[in-house]
Design a protein around this motif. Structure first.
Motif, short mmCIF file in Angstrom:
data_model
loop_
_atom_site.label_atom_id
_atom_site.label_comp_id
_atom_site.label_asym_id
_atom_site.label_seq_id
_atom_site.Cartn_x
_atom_site.Cartn_y
_atom_site.Cartn_z
N GLY A 1 47.85 39.96 40.50
CA GLY A 1 47.21 41.27 40.63
C GLY A 1 45.74 41.25 40.28
N TRP A 2 45.31 40.23 39.53
CA TRP A 2 43.90 40.12 39.15
C TRP A 2 43.08 39.30 40.13
CZ3 TRP A 2 44.86 39.10 33.24
CH2 TRP A 2 45.16 40.31 32.62
N THR B 1 44.12 41.21 28.56
CA THR B 1 43.05 41.24 29.54
C THR B 1 42.67 39.82 29.96
OG1 THR B 1 41.30 41.30 27.86
CG2 THR B 1 42.09 43.42 28.69
N MET B 2 41.92 39.73 31.04
CA MET B 2 41.50 38.44 31.58
C MET B 2 40.28 37.94 30.81
SD MET B 2 40.54 37.54 35.53
CE MET B 2 39.59 39.03 35.75
N ARG B 3 40.26 36.64 30.56
CA ARG B 3 39.10 35.99 29.96
C ARG B 3 38.62 34.91 30.92
NH1 ARG B 3 40.30 39.61 26.84
NH2 ARG B 3 40.10 39.53 24.58
N ILE B 4 37.32 34.89 31.16
CA ILE B 4 36.71 33.93 32.06
C ILE B 4 35.72 33.09 31.26
CG2 ILE B 4 35.28 33.60 34.13
CD1 ILE B 4 36.22 36.45 35.00
N TRP B 5 35.91 31.78 31.27
CA TRP B 5 34.95 30.87 30.65
C TRP B 5 34.15 30.22 31.77
CZ3 TRP B 5 39.47 32.09 28.37
CH2 TRP B 5 39.44 32.36 27.00
N CYS B 6 32.83 30.44 31.75
CA CYS B 6 31.99 29.88 32.80
C CYS B 6 30.61 29.56 32.25
CB CYS B 6 31.87 30.86 33.97
SG CYS B 6 31.01 32.39 33.59
N GLY C 1 31.54 40.05 32.75
CA GLY C 1 31.93 41.11 31.83
C GLY C 1 32.65 42.25 32.54
N LYS C 2 32.15 42.61 33.71
CA LYS C 2 32.77 43.69 34.49
C LYS C 2 34.20 43.32 34.89
CE LYS C 2 31.51 44.53 38.81
NZ LYS C 2 30.76 45.02 39.98
N ALA C 3 34.40 42.10 35.36
CA ALA C 3 35.75 41.67 35.77
C ALA C 3 36.70 41.66 34.57
CB ALA C 3 35.68 40.29 36.42
N GLU C 4 36.23 41.15 33.44
CA GLU C 4 37.08 41.12 32.26
C GLU C 4 37.45 42.54 31.81
OE1 GLU C 4 35.64 36.91 30.25
OE2 GLU C 4 34.72 38.77 29.55
N PHE C 5 36.47 43.43 31.80
CA PHE C 5 36.74 44.80 31.40
C PHE C 5 37.72 45.48 32.35
CE2 PHE C 5 35.75 49.32 31.73
CZ PHE C 5 36.17 49.71 30.47
N LYS C 6 37.49 45.34 33.66
CA LYS C 6 38.35 45.99 34.65
C LYS C 6 39.78 45.46 34.61
CE LYS C 6 36.67 47.01 38.70
NZ LYS C 6 35.96 46.97 40.01
N SER C 7 39.97 44.23 34.12
CA SER C 7 41.33 43.70 34.04
C SER C 7 42.19 44.53 33.09
CB SER C 7 41.32 42.23 33.62
OG SER C 7 40.94 42.08 32.26
N GLY C 8 41.59 45.19 32.13
CA GLY C 8 42.33 46.05 31.21
C GLY C 8 42.73 47.38 31.81
N MET C 9 42.35 47.61 33.07
CA MET C 9 42.71 48.84 33.79
C MET C 9 43.46 48.51 35.07
SD MET C 9 39.11 50.96 33.48
CE MET C 9 38.25 49.91 34.64
N THR C 10 43.81 47.23 35.26
CA THR C 10 44.38 46.76 36.52
C THR C 10 45.68 46.02 36.25
OG1 THR C 10 42.14 46.49 37.38
CG2 THR C 10 43.91 45.38 38.58
N CYS C 11 46.76 46.43 36.90
CA CYS C 11 48.05 45.77 36.72
C CYS C 11 47.93 44.30 37.10
CB CYS C 11 49.12 46.46 37.57
SG CYS C 11 50.75 45.67 37.47
N GLU C 12 48.32 43.43 36.18
CA GLU C 12 48.21 41.99 36.46
C GLU C 12 49.25 41.50 37.45
OE1 GLU C 12 49.38 39.50 32.88
OE2 GLU C 12 49.37 41.50 31.98
N ALA D 1 47.40 47.39 41.03
CA ALA D 1 47.28 48.86 40.97
C ALA D 1 46.67 49.26 39.62
CB ALA D 1 48.66 49.49 41.13
N PRO D 2 46.22 50.51 39.50
CA PRO D 2 45.75 50.96 38.19
C PRO D 2 46.84 50.76 37.13
CG PRO D 2 45.12 52.54 39.86
CD PRO D 2 46.04 51.54 40.53
N GLY D 3 46.44 50.26 35.99
CA GLY D 3 47.40 50.00 34.91
C GLY D 3 46.79 50.28 33.56
N HIS D 4 47.56 49.99 32.53
CA HIS D 4 47.12 50.22 31.15
C HIS D 4 47.49 49.00 30.31
CE1 HIS D 4 46.72 54.47 32.10
NE2 HIS D 4 47.90 54.39 32.66
N ILE D 5 46.70 48.74 29.28
CA ILE D 5 47.08 47.71 28.33
C ILE D 5 48.25 48.26 27.52
CG2 ILE D 5 46.40 46.35 26.32
CD1 ILE D 5 43.53 46.43 27.38
N ARG D 6 49.33 47.52 27.53
CA ARG D 6 50.53 47.93 26.80
C ARG D 6 50.66 47.05 25.58
NH1 ARG D 6 52.98 51.76 30.13
NH2 ARG D 6 52.13 51.62 32.23
N ARG D 7 50.57 47.69 24.45
CA ARG D 7 50.55 46.99 23.16
C ARG D 7 51.89 47.20 22.47
NH1 ARG D 7 46.26 48.47 18.38
NH2 ARG D 7 47.00 46.94 16.89
N PRO D 8 52.56 46.11 22.09
CA PRO D 8 53.86 46.28 21.44
C PRO D 8 53.71 46.96 20.07
CG PRO D 8 53.19 43.97 21.44
CD PRO D 8 52.18 44.72 22.24
#
Length: 162
Positions: free
Chosen positions: A31-32, A61-66, A78-89, A93-100
């Motif tokens: 999804g990412w 969320t997604m982490r990119i090392w480059c 930074g934009k891609a990493e941030f948007k991953s927290g709003m995008t179903c992996e 689709a739009p999603g949410h970080i689900r924290r146990p």
């Protein structure tokens, strides 16, 4: 082992020759993929020598090392990493970080309601903290993600950093 399809390094090496040549691995939900593609294309436009070392999920969320010294390419990251927290992996689709809950040992995941299990839906979503959308560059400048323009905009530091 994840219970959904993941993107692997081989999937990106042929699409972006040179960018992922020395990468250790890529292991995130499919999804990412559009976020990764948008990052690489935006970053390459500013830094044709972009090299990605790895992409993985951490804390939902997604982490990119480059390697890139170019500001616009770093902002694309930074934009891609941030948007991953709003995008179903799983599906993009739009999603949410689900924290146990604190008493549960489980992975944080960014999922839409369709791909979150009933248990994960009961966890609720991670609240937006005071650093939500912010990024600081090496020179000390702050940027914040602007959803209306889909870009990282120069910003004052978050309140606790002023």
């Amino acid at each position: 082992m994840r219970d959904f399809p993941t993107l692997k390094l081989d999937d990106l090496q042929s699409d972006y020759p040179g960018v992922f040549e020395g990468a250790k691995y890529v292991d995130v939900g499919i999804g990412w993929l559009p976020l990764i593609q948008a990052f690489v294309e935006e970053a390459l436009a500013h830094d044709p020598a972009l090299v990605v070392h790895e992409i993985k999920e951490k804390w939902g969320t997604m982490r990119i090392w480059c390697d890139t010294p170019v500001l616009r390419a770093r902002l694309a990251k930074g934009k891609a990493e941030f948007k991953s927290g709003m995008t179903c992996e799983v599906c993009g689709a739009p999603g949410h970080i689900r924290r146990p809950p604190p008493d549960r040992m489980a992975w944080w995941r960014t999922l839409c309601d369709e791909h979150a299990s009933p248990d994960q839906r009961s966890w609720g979503t991670r609240p937006q903290g005071p650093m939500y959308g912010y990024m600081q560059t090496r020179d000390g400048q702050w940027y914040r993600y602007d959803e209306t323009t889909d870009s990282m905009m120069p910003s004052e530091p978050p309140a606790q950093w002023r």
